[in-house]
Scaffold this motif. Structure first.
Motif, PDB file in Angstrom:
ATOM      1  N   SER A 337       0.635  -1.161  -0.073  1.00 50.39           N
ATOM      2  CA  SER A 337       0.000   0.114   0.060  1.00 50.39           C
ATOM      3  C   SER A 337       1.013   1.311   0.050  1.00 50.39           C
ATOM      4  N   PRO A 338       0.392   2.164  -0.813  1.00 49.84           N
ATOM      5  CA  PRO A 338       1.307   3.619  -0.947  1.00 49.84           C
ATOM      6  C   PRO A 338       1.107   4.371   0.316  1.00 49.84           C
ATOM      7  N   VAL A 339       0.098   4.010   1.374  1.00 47.75           N
ATOM      8  CA  VAL A 339      -0.026   4.728   2.548  1.00 47.75           C
ATOM      9  C   VAL A 339       0.448   3.935   3.551  1.00 47.75           C
ATOM     10  N   ARG A 340       0.892   4.546   4.705  1.00 46.67           N
ATOM     11  CA  ARG A 340       1.558   3.921   5.749  1.00 46.67           C
ATOM     12  C   ARG A 340       0.658   3.876   7.055  1.00 46.67           C
ATOM     13  N   SER A 341       0.076   5.001   7.382  1.00 47.57           N
ATOM     14  CA  SER A 341      -0.887   4.835   8.807  1.00 47.57           C
ATOM     15  C   SER A 341      -1.991   4.048   8.501  1.00 47.57           C
ATOM     16  N   GLY A 342      -2.319   3.245   9.672  1.00 46.55           N
ATOM     17  CA  GLY A 342      -3.585   2.730   9.546  1.00 46.55           C
ATOM     18  C   GLY A 342      -4.642   3.660   9.894  1.00 46.55           C
ATOM     19  N   LEU A 343      -4.305   4.655  10.234  1.00 47.13           N
ATOM     20  CA  LEU A 343      -5.531   5.703  10.393  1.00 47.13           C
ATOM     21  C   LEU A 343      -6.191   5.975   9.205  1.00 47.13           C
ATOM     22  N   TYR A 344      -5.585   5.916   8.151  1.00 39.94           N
ATOM     23  CA  TYR A 344      -6.193   6.208   6.685  1.00 39.94           C
ATOM     24  C   TYR A 344      -6.173   5.047   6.028  1.00 39.94           C
ATOM     25  N   ARG A 345      -6.368   3.822   6.755  1.00 40.18           N
ATOM     26  CA  ARG A 345      -6.608   2.746   5.812  1.00 40.18           C
ATOM     27  C   ARG A 345      -7.845   1.876   6.552  1.00 40.18           C
ATOM     28  N   PRO A 346      -8.943   1.993   6.006  1.00 42.70           N
ATOM     29  CA  PRO A 346     -10.279   1.592   6.822  1.00 42.70           C
ATOM     30  C   PRO A 346     -10.322  -0.091   6.905  1.00 42.70           C
ATOM     31  N   VAL A 347      -9.958  -0.628   5.537  1.00 44.67           N
ATOM     32  CA  VAL A 347     -10.072  -2.007   5.533  1.00 44.67           C
ATOM     33  C   VAL A 347      -8.853  -2.586   6.224  1.00 44.67           C
ATOM     34  N   PHE A 348      -7.654  -2.284   6.165  1.00 45.16           N
ATOM     35  CA  PHE A 348      -6.802  -2.737   6.732  1.00 45.16           C
ATOM     36  C   PHE A 348      -6.764  -2.585   8.190  1.00 45.16           C
ATOM     37  N   ARG A 349      -7.485  -1.400   8.733  1.00 48.90           N
ATOM     38  CA  ARG A 349      -7.685  -1.395  10.162  1.00 48.90           C
ATOM     39  C   ARG A 349      -8.795  -2.285  10.679  1.00 48.90           C
ATOM     40  N   LYS A 350      -9.505  -2.791  10.216  1.00 51.62           N
ATOM     41  CA  LYS A 350     -10.581  -3.992  10.470  1.00 51.62           C
ATOM     42  C   LYS A 350      -9.612  -5.125  10.734  1.00 51.62           C
ATOM     43  N   PHE A 351      -8.953  -5.593   9.698  1.00 56.29           N
ATOM     44  CA  PHE A 351      -8.107  -7.060   9.641  1.00 56.29           C
ATOM     45  C   PHE A 351      -6.990  -6.708  10.745  1.00 56.29           C
ATOM     46  N   PHE A 352      -6.288  -5.495  11.165  1.00 57.34           N
ATOM     47  CA  PHE A 352      -5.477  -5.350  12.033  1.00 57.34           C
ATOM     48  C   PHE A 352      -6.046  -5.683  13.502  1.00 57.34           C
ATOM     49  N   TYR A 353      -7.341  -5.218  13.573  1.00 57.01           N
ATOM     50  CA  TYR A 353      -8.069  -5.560  14.974  1.00 57.01           C
ATOM     51  C   TYR A 353      -8.393  -6.973  15.071  1.00 57.01           C
ATOM     52  N   ALA A 354      -8.627  -7.516  13.795  1.00 53.15           N
ATOM     53  CA  ALA A 354      -8.502  -9.095  14.177  1.00 53.15           C
ATOM     54  C   ALA A 354      -7.447  -9.877  14.427  1.00 53.15           C
ATOM     55  N   LEU A 355      -6.284  -9.125  14.120  1.00 50.84           N
ATOM     56  CA  LEU A 355      -5.035  -9.826  14.322  1.00 50.84           C
ATOM     57  C   LEU A 355      -4.874  -9.644  15.858  1.00 50.84           C
ATOM     58  N   LEU A 356      -5.245  -8.485  16.426  1.00 49.77           N
ATOM     59  CA  LEU A 356      -5.216  -8.320  17.623  1.00 49.77           C
ATOM     60  C   LEU A 356      -5.913  -9.257  18.525  1.00 49.77           C
ATOM     61  N   VAL A 357      -7.023  -9.824  17.966  1.00 49.76           N
ATOM     62  CA  VAL A 357      -7.834 -10.676  18.875  1.00 49.76           C
ATOM     63  C   VAL A 357      -7.309 -12.138  18.536  1.00 49.76           C
ATOM     64  N   ALA A 358      -6.656 -12.453  17.312  1.00 42.93           N
ATOM     65  CA  ALA A 358      -6.134 -13.715  17.260  1.00 42.93           C
ATOM     66  C   ALA A 358      -4.875 -13.835  18.155  1.00 42.93           C
ATOM     67  N   MET A 359      -4.025 -12.746  18.364  1.00 42.18           N
ATOM     68  CA  MET A 359      -3.004 -12.743  19.140  1.00 42.18           C
ATOM     69  C   MET A 359      -3.415 -12.798  20.721  1.00 42.18           C
ATOM     70  N   ALA A 360      -4.375 -12.386  21.071  1.00 44.49           N
ATOM     71  CA  ALA A 360      -5.070 -12.547  22.500  1.00 44.49           C
ATOM     72  C   ALA A 360      -5.422 -14.252  22.666  1.00 44.49           C
ATOM     73  N   VAL A 361      -6.089 -14.670  21.669  1.00 46.21           N
ATOM     74  CA  VAL A 361      -6.538 -16.139  21.690  1.00 46.21           C
ATOM     75  C   VAL A 361      -5.397 -16.966  21.856  1.00 46.21           C
ATOM     76  N   LEU A 362      -4.197 -16.705  21.139  1.00 48.46           N
ATOM     77  CA  LEU A 362      -2.977 -17.480  21.254  1.00 48.46           C
ATOM     78  C   LEU A 362      -2.311 -17.303  22.617  1.00 48.46           C
ATOM     79  N   PHE A 363      -2.330 -16.178  23.110  1.00 44.57           N
ATOM     80  CA  PHE A 363      -1.684 -15.811  24.296  1.00 44.57           C
ATOM     81  C   PHE A 363      -2.471 -16.659  25.291  1.00 44.57           C
ATOM     82  N   TRP A 364      -3.826 -16.521  25.331  1.00 44.73           N
ATOM     83  CA  TRP A 364      -4.584 -17.560  26.299  1.00 44.73           C
ATOM     84  C   TRP A 364      -4.375 -18.936  26.364  1.00 44.73           C
ATOM     85  N   CYS A 365      -4.459 -19.347  24.666  1.00 43.50           N
ATOM     86  CA  CYS A 365      -4.370 -20.789  24.785  1.00 43.50           C
ATOM     87  C   CYS A 365      -2.972 -21.336  24.982  1.00 43.50           C
TER      88      CYS A 365
END
Length: 436
Positions: A337-365
């Motif tokens: 992507s030519p844009v760096r910041s997730g603040l200006y990437r609405p689709v990327f931001r949703k998947f990034f939050y999903a990654l945080l959830v996946a990491m939280a699940v991995l920490f727990w498991c």
């Protein structure tokens, strides 16, 4: 990074002039962390965590060197020498608790630092080398922390060493000889403890060297910022001192309050109670787990439960565990992507939050028993983790339509007060000059 408007170091005292001519260390410090180093004016508190990571490294080195003066790296007396430090050495209890909890806080700070970089794409040009050196630091931290966990020679230390070094045995042909070479024998014993102690003492200084390279690489393109827009004029920057030294000082004060609460009031809350039992090769703990900061990668390792064709499940788990970190090395080229910041990437931001959830699940498991439903949850979270970096990130960067970027950092901070600059064309964001 060269700014024509950066303040120049001008020594006034005769001694400082002499030093500047013969050994320009004051000039180096002034240009690195003083008024001679302009930084973007819009850095938020997530940018404090780099300084906090450096402070944690200093804590670990200082406390570790003192602890090493009283520790005996011998399997017969290692556990007793640890208790000797706690009971008989002046302030030994504080040094050990500070060191043990310092490792946990070091990883907390570094995890926030890494995921800040992932959200704001700090790995993109021209900062690829900064990111790559950061991943090297993280790998060295993991090796150092694992070896340090073995040194108290409690139950979890011994069996953790046995399980983790046993992973190398899954490598075809060379696995078993490699495992014996690492341990100096067929099981963790005196030889392994001496090797781990030596490397645990050495590696923090290697980390310090790579940190210096990391900071050096940072000063070439300069700091990134929440907008992802490069510096264009003097109004986009402020001197590092006093603005960010004050801000970092406040963040350090908050960090120290939380850190000392753990050291003095709940020093054992982040450890495992079985490690206060002397190592016993004849008594296997009911539930072997590494320290909490290894849990997501341990969960990925345990997510593979079935052989695939001629590949054993254990070998696939080992490959996946190492690949989960090695994939970070390729992020500068996976995210186009030519844009760096997730603040200006609405689709990327949703998947990034999903990654945080996946990491939280991995920490727990990773800290849970190797049974259902934790194994299944680990498998789902691990699949998303790899899909995020290898599939989702390249696809999103190819079809996503980012929001318009501000024309400059100053415009992002002050809005219309800058005179109404036009938005930055998206196709040229990564090609912005590193300095005006």
């Amino acid at each position: 990074m060269s700014f024509p408007w950066a303040k120049q170091y001008e020594p006034k005292l005769p001694l400082m002039k002499f030093l500047d001519e013969k050994l320009p260390l004051p000039r180096f410090v002034y240009n690195a962390v003083g008024a001679g180093y302009p930084v973007p004016r819009n850095l938020n508190y997530f940018w404090n965590f780099g300084v906090l990571a450096g402070f944690c490294l200093v804590i670990q080195i200082v406390t570790g060197v003192i602890l090493a003066m009283h520790y005996a790296p011998n399997a017969l007396v290692a556990f007793d020498s640890t208790e000797h430090i706690m009971r008989d050495v002046n302030w030994g209890w504080m040094l050990r608790y500070g060191h043990a909890n310092g490792a946990s806080f070091f990883f907390v700070v570094v995890y926030v630092h890494i995921f800040r970089g992932l959200f704001f794409s700090s790995y993109k040009a021209p900062r690829e080398m900064i990111w790559l050196l950061g991943v090297v630091i993280f790998l060295l931290m993991m090796a150092t922390a694992f070896m340090g966990y073995v040194l108290p020679w409690g139950q979890m230390s011994f069996w953790g060493a046995k399980v983790i070094t046993g992973l190398f045995g899954a490598i075809p042909l060379v696995g078993e000889p490699l495992q014996i070479w690492l341990l100096g024998g067929y099981a963790p014993d005196n030889a392994a403890l001496n090797r781990f102690f030596s490397l645990h003492f050495l590696l923090p200084f290697v980390i310090l060297g790579v940190v210096i390279l990391h900071i050096w690489a940072l000063h070439i393109p300069g700091s990134s910022n929440p907008t992802g827009v490069e510096v264009k004029s003097e109004s986009d920057t402020v001197p590092f001192h006093p603005y960010y030294t004050a801000k970092d000082g406040f963040g350090l004060g908050v960090f120290l309050v939380i850190y000392t609460l753990f050291v003095f009031f709940m020093p054992n809350s982040l450890g495992h109670p079985d490690n206060y039992i002397p190592a016993n090769p004849l008594s296997t703990p009911a539930h072997i787990v590494p320290e909490w900061y290894f849990w997501p990668f341990y969960a990925i390792l345990r997510a593979f439960t079935q052989d695939f064709l001629f590949i054993p499940a254990k070998l696939m788990g080992v490959i996946a565990m190492f690949a989960s970190i090695l994939v970070w090395f390729f992020l500068p080229w996976l995210d186009r992507s030519p844009v760096r910041s997730g603040l200006y990437r609405p689709v990327f931001r949703k998947f990034f939050y999903a990654l945080l959830v996946a990491m939280a699940v991995l920490f727990w498991c990773g800290g849970a028993p190797a049974e259902e439903p934790y194994v299944m949850l680990s498998q789902i979270a691990a699949m998303y983790y790899f899909a995020h970096f290898l599939i989702i990130l390249p696809l999103v960067s190819s079809f996503e339509t980012p929001k318009p970027l501000p024309g400059s950092i100053t415009e992002a901070v002050l809005g219309d007060k800058t005179g109404g600059h036009d938005a930055v064309p998206l196709a040229t964001t990564n090609d912005a000059p590193a300095s005006a």
